[in-house]
Design a protein around this motif. Sequence first.
Motif, PDB file in Angstrom:
ATOM      1  N   THR A 241       1.210  -0.859   0.193  1.00  0.00           N
ATOM      2  CA  THR A 241      -0.084  -0.397   0.158  1.00  0.00           C
ATOM      3  C   THR A 241       1.046   1.016  -0.007  1.00  0.00           C
ATOM      4  O   THR A 241       1.857   1.196   0.910  1.00  0.00           O
ATOM      5  CB  THR A 241      -0.702  -0.133   1.048  1.00  0.00           C
ATOM      6  OG1 THR A 241      -1.996  -1.174   0.752  1.00  0.00           O
ATOM      7  CG2 THR A 241      -1.908   1.468   1.617  1.00  0.00           C
ATOM      8  N   VAL A 242       0.647   2.011  -0.660  1.00  0.00           N
ATOM      9  CA  VAL A 242       1.494   3.194  -0.310  1.00  0.00           C
ATOM     10  C   VAL A 242       0.546   4.746  -1.267  1.00  0.00           C
ATOM     11  O   VAL A 242      -0.211   4.109  -1.381  1.00  0.00           O
ATOM     12  CB  VAL A 242       2.369   3.624  -2.568  1.00  0.00           C
ATOM     13  CG1 VAL A 242       3.066   1.352  -2.322  1.00  0.00           C
ATOM     14  CG2 VAL A 242       1.452   2.766  -3.742  1.00  0.00           C
ATOM     15  N   ARG A 243       1.432   5.819  -1.210  1.00  0.00           N
ATOM     16  CA  ARG A 243       0.538   6.506  -1.707  1.00  0.00           C
ATOM     17  C   ARG A 243       2.023   7.804  -2.283  1.00  0.00           C
ATOM     18  O   ARG A 243       2.922   7.666  -1.922  1.00  0.00           O
ATOM     19  CB  ARG A 243       0.643   7.645  -0.281  1.00  0.00           C
ATOM     20  CG  ARG A 243       0.236   8.864  -0.273  1.00  0.00           C
ATOM     21  CD  ARG A 243      -0.485  10.109   1.307  1.00  0.00           C
ATOM     22  NE  ARG A 243       0.768  10.474   1.131  1.00  0.00           N
ATOM     23  CZ  ARG A 243       1.781  10.026   2.566  1.00  0.00           C
ATOM     24  NH1 ARG A 243       0.941   9.319   3.387  1.00  0.00           N
ATOM     25  NH2 ARG A 243       2.807  10.662   2.952  1.00  0.00           N
ATOM     26  N   GLU A 245       2.516  10.515  -4.124  1.00  0.00           N
ATOM     27  CA  GLU A 245       2.557  12.040  -4.353  1.00  0.00           C
ATOM     28  C   GLU A 245       2.881  12.654  -5.286  1.00  0.00           C
ATOM     29  O   GLU A 245       4.208  12.535  -6.317  1.00  0.00           O
ATOM     30  CB  GLU A 245       3.778  13.211  -3.883  1.00  0.00           C
ATOM     31  CG  GLU A 245       3.635  12.860  -1.297  1.00  0.00           C
ATOM     32  CD  GLU A 245       2.040  12.687  -0.905  1.00  0.00           C
ATOM     33  OE1 GLU A 245       2.045  13.974  -1.967  1.00  0.00           O
ATOM     34  OE2 GLU A 245       2.257  12.775   0.121  1.00  0.00           O
ATOM     35  N   ARG A 250      -1.489  16.665  -5.939  1.00  0.00           N
ATOM     36  CA  ARG A 250      -2.524  15.543  -5.725  1.00  0.00           C
ATOM     37  C   ARG A 250      -1.443  14.196  -5.149  1.00  0.00           C
ATOM     38  O   ARG A 250      -0.482  14.115  -5.225  1.00  0.00           O
ATOM     39  CB  ARG A 250      -3.326  15.464  -7.126  1.00  0.00           C
ATOM     40  CG  ARG A 250      -3.964  14.415  -7.036  1.00  0.00           C
ATOM     41  CD  ARG A 250      -5.369  14.247  -8.332  1.00  0.00           C
ATOM     42  NE  ARG A 250      -4.699  13.434  -9.045  1.00  0.00           N
ATOM     43  CZ  ARG A 250      -4.085  11.980  -9.736  1.00  0.00           C
ATOM     44  NH1 ARG A 250      -4.940  11.357  -8.778  1.00  0.00           N
ATOM     45  NH2 ARG A 250      -3.498  12.072 -10.585  1.00  0.00           N
ATOM     46  N   SER A 251      -2.214  13.811  -4.055  1.00  0.00           N
ATOM     47  CA  SER A 251      -1.894  12.487  -3.938  1.00  0.00           C
ATOM     48  C   SER A 251      -3.193  11.360  -4.503  1.00  0.00           C
ATOM     49  O   SER A 251      -3.514  11.476  -4.288  1.00  0.00           O
ATOM     50  CB  SER A 251      -1.930  12.538  -2.279  1.00  0.00           C
ATOM     51  OG  SER A 251      -2.723  12.291  -1.739  1.00  0.00           O
ATOM     52  N   LEU A 252      -2.277  10.289  -3.894  1.00  0.00           N
ATOM     53  CA  LEU A 252      -2.767   8.724  -4.806  1.00  0.00           C
ATOM     54  C   LEU A 252      -2.327   7.712  -4.077  1.00  0.00           C
ATOM     55  O   LEU A 252      -0.789   7.713  -3.689  1.00  0.00           O
ATOM     56  CB  LEU A 252      -2.268   8.372  -5.941  1.00  0.00           C
ATOM     57  CG  LEU A 252      -3.389   6.973  -6.735  1.00  0.00           C
ATOM     58  CD1 LEU A 252      -5.075   7.336  -6.332  1.00  0.00           C
ATOM     59  CD2 LEU A 252      -2.962   6.594  -8.273  1.00  0.00           C
ATOM     60  N   VAL A 253      -3.816   7.278  -3.406  1.00  0.00           N
ATOM     61  CA  VAL A 253      -3.518   5.909  -2.098  1.00  0.00           C
ATOM     62  C   VAL A 253      -3.899   4.121  -3.133  1.00  0.00           C
ATOM     63  O   VAL A 253      -5.124   4.714  -3.403  1.00  0.00           O
ATOM     64  CB  VAL A 253      -4.023   5.995  -0.876  1.00  0.00           C
ATOM     65  CG1 VAL A 253      -3.833   5.463  -0.035  1.00  0.00           C
ATOM     66  CG2 VAL A 253      -3.414   7.354  -0.016  1.00  0.00           C
ATOM     67  N   THR A 269      -6.692   1.545  -6.629  1.00  0.00           N
ATOM     68  CA  THR A 269      -7.274   2.366  -5.125  1.00  0.00           C
ATOM     69  C   THR A 269      -8.700   1.833  -5.508  1.00  0.00           C
ATOM     70  O   THR A 269      -8.681   0.322  -5.525  1.00  0.00           O
ATOM     71  CB  THR A 269      -8.123   3.605  -5.692  1.00  0.00           C
ATOM     72  OG1 THR A 269      -8.993   3.857  -6.829  1.00  0.00           O
ATOM     73  CG2 THR A 269      -6.973   4.513  -6.559  1.00  0.00           C
ATOM     74  N   VAL A 282       7.122   8.215  -3.946  1.00  0.00           N
ATOM     75  CA  VAL A 282       5.993   7.753  -3.647  1.00  0.00           C
ATOM     76  C   VAL A 282       6.005   6.665  -1.609  1.00  0.00           C
ATOM     77  O   VAL A 282       7.444   6.381  -2.269  1.00  0.00           O
ATOM     78  CB  VAL A 282       5.947   5.437  -4.541  1.00  0.00           C
ATOM     79  CG1 VAL A 282       5.826   4.847  -3.994  1.00  0.00           C
ATOM     80  CG2 VAL A 282       5.542   6.781  -5.439  1.00  0.00           C
ATOM     81  N   LEU A 285       3.345   2.632   2.503  1.00  0.00           N
ATOM     82  CA  LEU A 285       2.309   3.234   3.759  1.00  0.00           C
ATOM     83  C   LEU A 285       2.999   1.892   4.765  1.00  0.00           C
ATOM     84  O   LEU A 285       2.242   1.226   6.046  1.00  0.00           O
ATOM     85  CB  LEU A 285       1.348   3.065   3.685  1.00  0.00           C
ATOM     86  CG  LEU A 285       0.980   4.421   2.756  1.00  0.00           C
ATOM     87  CD1 LEU A 285      -0.284   5.006   2.775  1.00  0.00           C
ATOM     88  CD2 LEU A 285       1.671   5.872   4.094  1.00  0.00           C
TER      89      LEU A 285
END
Length: 288
Positions: A241-243, A245, A250-253, A269, A282, A285
């Motif tokens: 699982t990553v976030r 930036e 904008r961020s994407l999880v 997602t 990246v 998480l």
Amino acid sequence: MTPRDASDAPDNRWSDLGRPPLNGTALRRALVREGGLWTDVRIVQRTGSTNTDLAGLVTRENADEGTVLVAEEQNAGRGRLDRRWTAPARSGLFFSVVLKPTGVPVERWGWLPLLTGVAVATALSRTAGVDTALKWPNDLLVTVDGEERKAGGILAERAGADAVVVGIGVNVTLGAAELPVPGAGSLLLAGATTTDRDTVLRTVLRSLEDWYGRWRAAAGDPAASGLQETYAAGSATLGRTVRAELPGGRSLVGEAVAVDGDGRLVIATEEGVQEPVGAGDVIHLRPA
């Protein structure tokens, strides 16, 4: 810049017996050969950034493909997003190479930092016995006391119309008290079987020559060259699982599920959307 080989300079040789200088003569003898990729190996005592210096040589003097510039010390080394890379003199390998991938479509040149990561990780495993994982897109991770640490990084930059300068930094003998940030590591701290920088550098450059040759022979096709599959096998990011930036704030999880044919990280997602990410920072998480 006019690089001067510093490996035999009388004012610095063996000033730190625990961190001897690189042997430029031996490295050139081992790496520069007829028909091989590496055409010149230059060693300087210190510089700001080997990438900046080598890019200058490309634009001013059209430096040949296979030119290698190594610094015993960098005081303005750069990573992605203009992050600084600093380390004590002779504590690591800080070098850049010129690649001119003629015959490979420009849209596939984005694979070069990933290819370099595979080459470096392969070499470190073979030579130093250190299991090195790849964090997308360009970090080299080792395990220190059961914890994932960054021990190196890669930065690829266009230089002129037909060249790419690829910079590589690897922490080799940094001790715990010398680490620049808590999340850093080194080959020494990861239990390397050797920290001889000459040996490690030779193996890394030979591995890079091998992978670059395979990739070029396949016209940059990451699947046909085996690069895409090998990168995925050595990735510390896939399955996590990553976030991400992203540019523009904008961020994407989500879960990192693949590296696509363009070298982009595909993130799935919670909404069921799979989005490819080609640029950004990246963050892992959770543990693998």
